[in-house]
Design a protein around this motif. Structure first.
Motif, mmCIF file in Angstrom:
data_model
loop_
_atom_site.group_PDB
_atom_site.id
_atom_site.type_symbol
_atom_site.label_atom_id
_atom_site.label_comp_id
_atom_site.label_asym_id
_atom_site.label_seq_id
_atom_site.Cartn_x
_atom_site.Cartn_y
_atom_site.Cartn_z
ATOM 1 N N ASN A 156 0.833 -1.210 0.000
ATOM 2 C CA ASN A 156 0.000 0.000 0.000
ATOM 3 C C ASN A 156 0.867 1.260 0.000
ATOM 4 O O ASN A 156 0.572 2.239 -0.696
ATOM 5 C CB ASN A 156 -0.919 0.018 1.221
ATOM 6 C CG ASN A 156 -2.040 -0.995 1.128
ATOM 7 O OD1 ASN A 156 -2.310 -1.547 0.057
ATOM 8 N ND2 ASN A 156 -2.701 -1.270 2.245
ATOM 9 N N LYS A 180 -5.865 -7.518 -0.934
ATOM 10 C CA LYS A 180 -6.030 -6.062 -0.887
ATOM 11 C C LYS A 180 -6.959 -5.696 0.267
ATOM 12 O O LYS A 180 -7.872 -6.457 0.597
ATOM 13 C CB LYS A 180 -6.646 -5.538 -2.197
ATOM 14 C CG LYS A 180 -5.857 -5.862 -3.460
ATOM 15 C CD LYS A 180 -6.580 -5.340 -4.692
ATOM 16 C CE LYS A 180 -5.783 -5.598 -5.971
ATOM 17 N NZ LYS A 180 -5.875 -7.003 -6.410
ATOM 18 N N THR A 212 -5.676 -0.145 0.253
ATOM 19 C CA THR A 212 -5.133 -0.439 -1.084
ATOM 20 C C THR A 212 -5.988 0.212 -2.157
ATOM 21 O O THR A 212 -5.492 0.896 -3.067
ATOM 22 C CB THR A 212 -5.097 -1.964 -1.323
ATOM 23 O OG1 THR A 212 -4.597 -2.634 -0.183
ATOM 24 C CG2 THR A 212 -4.265 -2.298 -2.536
#
Length: 642
Positions: free
Chosen positions: A58, A83, A87
């Motif tokens: 991220n 994710k 993200t």
């Protein structure tokens, strides 16, 4: 140790307990905006066991995005097996800031669980890239989903409202601002500037004064350039030029925006000399500054000055915009100068304007050309512009319909009105004025009555004072004087001097002295200092040989100290304007002019024409008009030997 040395030391050591050192280093890359260092750190991360850690990936997306490496950010995002919301927010924020709004919106729609940050990012992205309606749509949807609105949400929504420049989007800005204050949020200078702009659009001076009072009390905001510019603009647009000047004079720093707002404000307040003074002192001018002053001259009837300023603009190498040409054409229209209008048209064509609806629409420029040609009496050229326009709006149709009607082409105006309806374009109050005026010139009383009686039901247009005036003119021309009088007395608004004057003129044409006296009485109740009603009534009495009444009216004028302005006419020949007043003996060619007039008068008498000299003053004014007409004529050889 230098930043480069820290990068080298950290990336050379792969035995970190956690990824925090990499995260800190990525933050330093963001601060320095170094895409190269971000890429080097990424290369080292790949060789560690942190390569698939969601947190550090991220951070990589965020760093690449803020270093303008969108493709690299996308690659990291696409390869992530896992994710989280951060993200999605990182890549979406990157897309929105880079201008990939549609892709960002698609990504937002794909998010499993968008949070407050997600909504704020998409609203801010659309607002920052001038897609204001979509920004407000997401704002409404966010509120509907029950998310908490914070200062960032409100700030973006206010910017979008101000950016739309619609009165409705302006009202919503004030409503959003009030809700923001109710929830305890403290607005920043950008938010306040957006609200002040909304106040300017709505002429909401009360709210503007309240915001200004808050600004003055805050040291941080008091001297902010953007906010002060917004305040100057708001006061100028609300016709509070003294307050605008106070803010302007107290600004420690000014720029071209501040000074242009003052030029525009003075121009709007009819103080074009003050506007010119501010303009002359400007250290930097842009085309907006020039446009503001040119528009000021045009709006205040100083059309020659507007034309002179346009010539100065061209000499200084400033590239004119469609707004510049719009004002230039208005000046030509006001002067009814066809030659200048044609020259302006040539400039428009040289700059490649195509009269299309687009982001920076120039359709109104085509409309200004039509209006100019029609006001200069060149109907064919106006029609040619209309036919060659790539796109038209309702103003284009209105300009043609009204232009046809004012030039006496009543049937053509009505035919175009029918074509407008067939095209699906909705008529407004101006369209109906043109249609009624056309009926009046064409003598189509029944058709005019039908348009007037059905305009609300069929077209959704409530009759205004101008529509009643057109109907009175239509009925008056047709000799339906009592019907015209009844219509005036049935008006839902107070009749003005124009509508009563129209009835009085019709009474003179149709020799209805009784109703003429009534109309004149109503006119004098409105304005007893206007010489028009006295002169018309005096002429009507003279036509009937009622000389005592003629003397009574003139005595009343003297008693009330009403002065009749002398008749005046003018004609332009080879670029020079020749002006003639009543009993004018000053012109250098007066002997030739009066000789030709005498010859023409003799020929008219032989043909059986007897001039109406019942009212000597009216006859003198008619003679004055004939003098200016004779000036442009050559004396025929067969007349000269008489």
């Amino acid at each position: 140790m230098s930043r480069h040395g820290i990068v080298k030391q950290i990336v050379g050591d792969l035995s970190f307990v956690n990824s925090s050192p990499f995260a800190k280093l990525l933050d330093s890359c963001v601060k320095s905006h170094s895409a190269r260092d971000t890429s080097r750190i990424h290369a080292r991360i790949i060789k560690t066991h942190f390569a698939y850690e969601v947190y550090i990936q991220n951070k990589l997306i965020d760093a690449y995005g803020k270093c303008d490496c969108l493709d690299d950010a996308r690659k990291v995002f696409d390869k992530m097996p896992e994710k989280n919301t951060f993200t999605w927010n990182s890549i979406m924020s990157t897309l929105m800031k880079s201008g990939f709004l549609d892709e960002g919106a698609w990504l937002f729609a794909s998010m499993p669980e968008p949070d407050q940050c997600s909504w704020n990012s998409i609203i801010a992205g659309f607002a920052q890239h001038d897609r204001f309606e979509e920004a407000l749509d997401f704002f409404v949807r966010m509120h509907g989903k029950g998310f908490v609105l914070n200062e960032y949400t409100f700030g973006s929504a206010l910017s979008a409202c101000a950016g739309l420049k619609h009165l409705k989007m302006a009202r919503e800005a004030l409503e959003v601002f009030e809700r923001m204050l109710e929830r305890g949020f403290e607005p920043d200078e950008i938010t306040l500037a957006s609200v002040v702009s909304a106040c300017a659009s709505l002429a909401a001076i009360k709210q503007g004064l309240e915001i200004h009072a808050c600004v003055v009390k805050c040291d941080k905001l008091r001297d902010d350039l953007i906010l002060c510019n917004a305040l100057v603009d708001m006061y100028a647009k609300c016709c509070r030029i003294n307050e605008a000047r106070c803010v302007f004079d107290r600004m420690p720093f000014r720029n071209v925006v501040s000074e242009t707002s003052m030029v525009s404000g003075y121009a709007k307040a009819a103080s074009v000399k003050a506007a010119r003074l501010v303009f002359a002192k400007m250290m930097e001018r842009n085309v907006v500054s020039w446009n503001a002053l040119i528009a000021g001259y045009t709006q205040n009837g100083e059309n020659e000055e507007a034309l002179g300023l346009f010539c100065m603009l061209k000499r200084e190498g400033i590239c004119p915009t469609h707004y510049t040409f719009g004002n230039l054409l208005n000046a030509c229209s006001n002067l009814a100068d066809l030659q200048l209008g044609r020259q302006a048209h040539t400039h428009v064509l040289k700059h490649g304007f195509q009269f299309q609806s687009r982001e920076d629409s120039d359709v109104f420029l085509g409309n200004a050309l039509i209006d100019m040609y029609m006001k200069c009496g060149s109907v064919e050229e106006g029609c040619r512009v209309f036919e060659n326009m790539v796109e038209r709006d309702y103003v284009s149709w209105n300009a043609m319909i009204v232009g046809y009607a004012q030039n006496g082409y009543g049937m053509e105006a009505l035919e175009l009105f029918r074509k407008m309806l067939a095209s699906g374009e909705k008529p407004d109050h101006v369209t109906l004025i043109g249609a009624l005026c056309a009926c009046s010139h064409a003598g189509l009383v029944e058709e005019g009555r039908r348009y007037f009686s059905t305009m609300t039901e069929e077209y959704g247009v409530e009759p205004l004072k101008d529509h009643y005036t057109c109907m009175v003119d239509l009925l008056g021309r047709a000799g339906c004087l009592n019907e015209a009088k009844n219509l005036i007395e049935a008006m839902p608004m107070q009749p003005d001097a124009v509508v009563w004057g129209s009835l009085l003129a019709a009474c003179k044409v149709h020799h209805n002295i009784t109703l003429g006296e009534y109309a004149a009485e109503k006119l004098l109740e409105i304005d007893s200092t206007n010489s028009g009603p006295y002169v018309l009534l005096s002429n009507m009495y003279a036509e009937l040989g009622r000389w005592k009444d003629v003397m009574r009216v003139r005595k009343l004028m003297r008693h009330r100290r009403v002065i009749k302005q002398p008749g005046c006419s003018w004609i332009e020949i080879l670029g020079h304007v020749h002006v003639f007043m009543v009993k004018d003996k000053k012109h250098c060619r007066r002997n030739e002019i009066y000789l030709l007039l005498k010859i023409l008068t003799e020929h008219m008498k032989r043909a059986g024409y007897v001039p109406d000299v019942g009212d000597h003053e009216a006859y003198e004014e008619q003679t004055d008009l004939e003098v200016s007409t004779c000036f442009q004529m050559e004396i025929p050889e067969e007349f000269a030997v008489m």
